[in-house]
Scaffold this active site. Sequence first.
Site, PDB file in Angstrom:
ATOM      1  N   LYS A  11       0.817  -1.217   0.000  1.00  0.00           N
ATOM      2  CA  LYS A  11       0.000   0.000   0.000  1.00  0.00           C
ATOM      3  C   LYS A  11       0.857   1.276   0.000  1.00  0.00           C
ATOM      4  CE  LYS A  11      -3.980  -2.190   2.303  1.00  0.00           C
ATOM      5  NZ  LYS A  11      -4.943  -2.094   3.439  1.00  0.00           N
ATOM      6  N   TYR A  51     -12.528  -2.084  -3.253  1.00  0.00           N
ATOM      7  CA  TYR A  51     -13.031  -2.090  -1.876  1.00  0.00           C
ATOM      8  C   TYR A  51     -14.553  -1.917  -1.813  1.00  0.00           C
ATOM      9  CZ  TYR A  51      -8.464  -2.238   0.476  1.00  0.00           C
ATOM     10  OH  TYR A  51      -7.246  -2.626   0.976  1.00  0.00           O
ATOM     11  N   PHE A  59     -15.213   4.429   7.028  1.00  0.00           N
ATOM     12  CA  PHE A  59     -13.859   4.736   6.584  1.00  0.00           C
ATOM     13  C   PHE A  59     -13.670   4.611   5.070  1.00  0.00           C
ATOM     14  CE2 PHE A  59     -13.865   0.252   8.027  1.00  0.00           C
ATOM     15  CZ  PHE A  59     -13.447  -0.394   6.858  1.00  0.00           C
ATOM     16  N   ARG A  87      -2.170 -14.111   4.963  1.00  0.00           N
ATOM     17  CA  ARG A  87      -2.895 -13.384   6.020  1.00  0.00           C
ATOM     18  C   ARG A  87      -2.097 -13.451   7.331  1.00  0.00           C
ATOM     19  NH1 ARG A  87      -7.204 -10.119   4.606  1.00  0.00           N
ATOM     20  NH2 ARG A  87      -8.006 -10.432   6.700  1.00  0.00           N
ATOM     21  N   THR A  93      -5.209  -6.558  11.087  1.00  0.00           N
ATOM     22  CA  THR A  93      -5.499  -5.282  10.409  1.00  0.00           C
ATOM     23  C   THR A  93      -4.940  -4.105  11.204  1.00  0.00           C
ATOM     24  OG1 THR A  93      -7.567  -6.304   9.659  1.00  0.00           O
ATOM     25  CG2 THR A  93      -7.365  -3.912   9.395  1.00  0.00           C
ATOM     26  N   ARG A 104       2.683  -6.109   9.219  1.00  0.00           N
ATOM     27  CA  ARG A 104       2.004  -4.961   9.835  1.00  0.00           C
ATOM     28  C   ARG A 104       2.637  -4.575  11.170  1.00  0.00           C
ATOM     29  NH1 ARG A 104      -3.993  -6.824   7.804  1.00  0.00           N
ATOM     30  NH2 ARG A 104      -4.125  -5.474   5.962  1.00  0.00           N
ATOM     31  N   ASN A 114      -1.983   0.501   6.698  1.00  0.00           N
ATOM     32  CA  ASN A 114      -1.427  -0.731   7.271  1.00  0.00           C
ATOM     33  C   ASN A 114      -0.596  -1.566   6.298  1.00  0.00           C
ATOM     34  OD1 ASN A 114      -3.525  -1.658   5.780  1.00  0.00           O
ATOM     35  ND2 ASN A 114      -4.657  -2.591   7.457  1.00  0.00           N
ATOM     36  N   HIS A 117      -2.244  -5.444   1.687  1.00  0.00           N
ATOM     37  CA  HIS A 117      -3.531  -6.120   1.542  1.00  0.00           C
ATOM     38  C   HIS A 117      -3.267  -7.556   1.131  1.00  0.00           C
ATOM     39  CE1 HIS A 117      -7.422  -7.413  -0.001  1.00  0.00           C
ATOM     40  NE2 HIS A 117      -6.743  -7.892  -1.027  1.00  0.00           N
ATOM     41  N   GLU A 128      -9.891 -10.599  -7.350  1.00  0.00           N
ATOM     42  CA  GLU A 128      -8.912  -9.520  -7.187  1.00  0.00           C
ATOM     43  C   GLU A 128      -7.748  -9.666  -8.170  1.00  0.00           C
ATOM     44  OE1 GLU A 128      -9.970  -8.902  -2.449  1.00  0.00           O
ATOM     45  OE2 GLU A 128      -8.000  -9.669  -3.004  1.00  0.00           O
TER      46      GLU A 128
HETATM   47  P1  RTP Z   1      -7.184  -5.762   3.554  1.00  0.00           P
HETATM   48  O1  RTP Z   1      -8.576  -6.044   3.024  1.00  0.00           O
HETATM   49  O2  RTP Z   1      -6.629  -4.427   3.100  1.00  0.00           O
HETATM   50  O3  RTP Z   1      -6.249  -6.894   3.301  1.00  0.00           O
HETATM   51  O4  RTP Z   1      -7.237  -5.658   5.137  1.00  0.00           O
HETATM   52  P2  RTP Z   1      -8.065  -6.545   6.167  1.00  0.00           P
HETATM   53  O5  RTP Z   1      -8.771  -7.648   5.455  1.00  0.00           O
HETATM   54  O6  RTP Z   1      -7.131  -6.899   7.280  1.00  0.00           O
HETATM   55  O7  RTP Z   1      -9.098  -5.494   6.717  1.00  0.00           O
HETATM   56  P3  RTP Z   1     -10.574  -5.117   6.175  1.00  0.00           P
HETATM   57  O8  RTP Z   1     -11.505  -5.240   7.322  1.00  0.00           O
HETATM   58  O9  RTP Z   1     -10.889  -5.866   4.919  1.00  0.00           O
HETATM   59  O10 RTP Z   1     -10.408  -3.574   5.851  1.00  0.00           O
HETATM   60  C1  RTP Z   1      -9.866  -3.149   4.622  1.00  0.00           C
HETATM   61  C2  RTP Z   1      -8.937  -1.996   4.840  1.00  0.00           C
HETATM   62  O11 RTP Z   1      -9.655  -0.844   5.238  1.00  0.00           O
HETATM   63  C3  RTP Z   1      -8.865  -0.045   6.084  1.00  0.00           C
HETATM   64  N1  RTP Z   1      -9.535   0.111   7.366  1.00  0.00           N
HETATM   65  N2  RTP Z   1      -9.564   1.248   8.004  1.00  0.00           N
HETATM   66  N3  RTP Z   1     -10.080   3.297   9.878  1.00  0.00           N
HETATM   67  C4  RTP Z   1     -10.505   2.070  10.126  1.00  0.00           C
HETATM   68  O12 RTP Z   1     -11.098   1.788  11.146  1.00  0.00           O
HETATM   69  C5  RTP Z   1     -10.243   1.042   9.127  1.00  0.00           C
HETATM   70  N4  RTP Z   1     -10.632  -0.225   9.207  1.00  0.00           N
HETATM   71  C6  RTP Z   1     -10.178  -0.814   8.081  1.00  0.00           C
HETATM   72  C7  RTP Z   1      -7.534  -0.755   6.267  1.00  0.00           C
HETATM   73  O13 RTP Z   1      -6.623  -0.252   5.296  1.00  0.00           O
HETATM   74  C8  RTP Z   1      -7.916  -2.184   5.971  1.00  0.00           C
HETATM   75  O14 RTP Z   1      -6.784  -2.930   5.586  1.00  0.00           O
HETATM   76 MG    MG Z   2     -10.002  -7.387   3.753  1.00  0.00          MG
END
Ligand code: RTP
Ligand code: MG
Length: 140
Positions: A11, A51, A59, A87, A93, A104, A114, A117, A128
């Site tokens: 990212k 997304y 967010f 993962r 996250t 991370r 973070n 992805h 994807e």
């Molecule tokens: P990713 O999809 O990027 O691999 O990350 P993830 O599964 O660990 O987390 P996900 O719940 O899918 O959230 C996607 C991305 O959104 C951003 N985020 N910001 N500000 C916040 O509270 C918040 N929560 C999530 C992060 O960049 C997260 O990786």
């Molecule tokens: Mg995710």
Amino acid sequence: MAIERTFSIIKPDATERNLTGAVNAVIEKAGLRIVAQKRIRMTKEQAETFYAVHKARPFFGELVEFMTSAPVVVQVLEGEGAIAKYREVMGATDPAKAAEGTVRKLYAKSIGENSVHGSDAPETAAIEIAQFFSGNEIVG
Ligand code: RTP
Ligand code: MG
């Protein structure tokens, strides 16, 4: 366990701090093979599509703005159980909750910025990968 492919993004917070190689070192040390990779500037449309599942989240706007704020490196990773393994390598996250040695924990700035992805399931991995790569760009 089967050989899988997963989709990865290094990212903007990581590319901006010149951490592409550092992240790739963690990926390769974990036994995952980088079978496709390119540096791109994501468009707003690409980020919104990517997304879309988070569209209703508070967010979402911030996330799209972040993902388009600087170049990213999109990748396809291959290996045994690659989806779950990556993962694990990425960590939680929220970097404050990420385990020692994960990308991370090592590099993420915050829950939003973070560093990486990774796909969360075989179905999303396929979707994807297809959004960013054509078949002949992936060399296993
Ligand atoms: P990713 O999809 O990027 O691999 O990350 P993830 O599964 O660990 O987390 P996900 O719940 O899918 O959230 C996607 C991305 O959104 C951003 N985020 N910001 N500000 C916040 O509270 C918040 N929560 C999530 C992060 O960049 C997260 O990786
Ligand atoms: Mg995710």
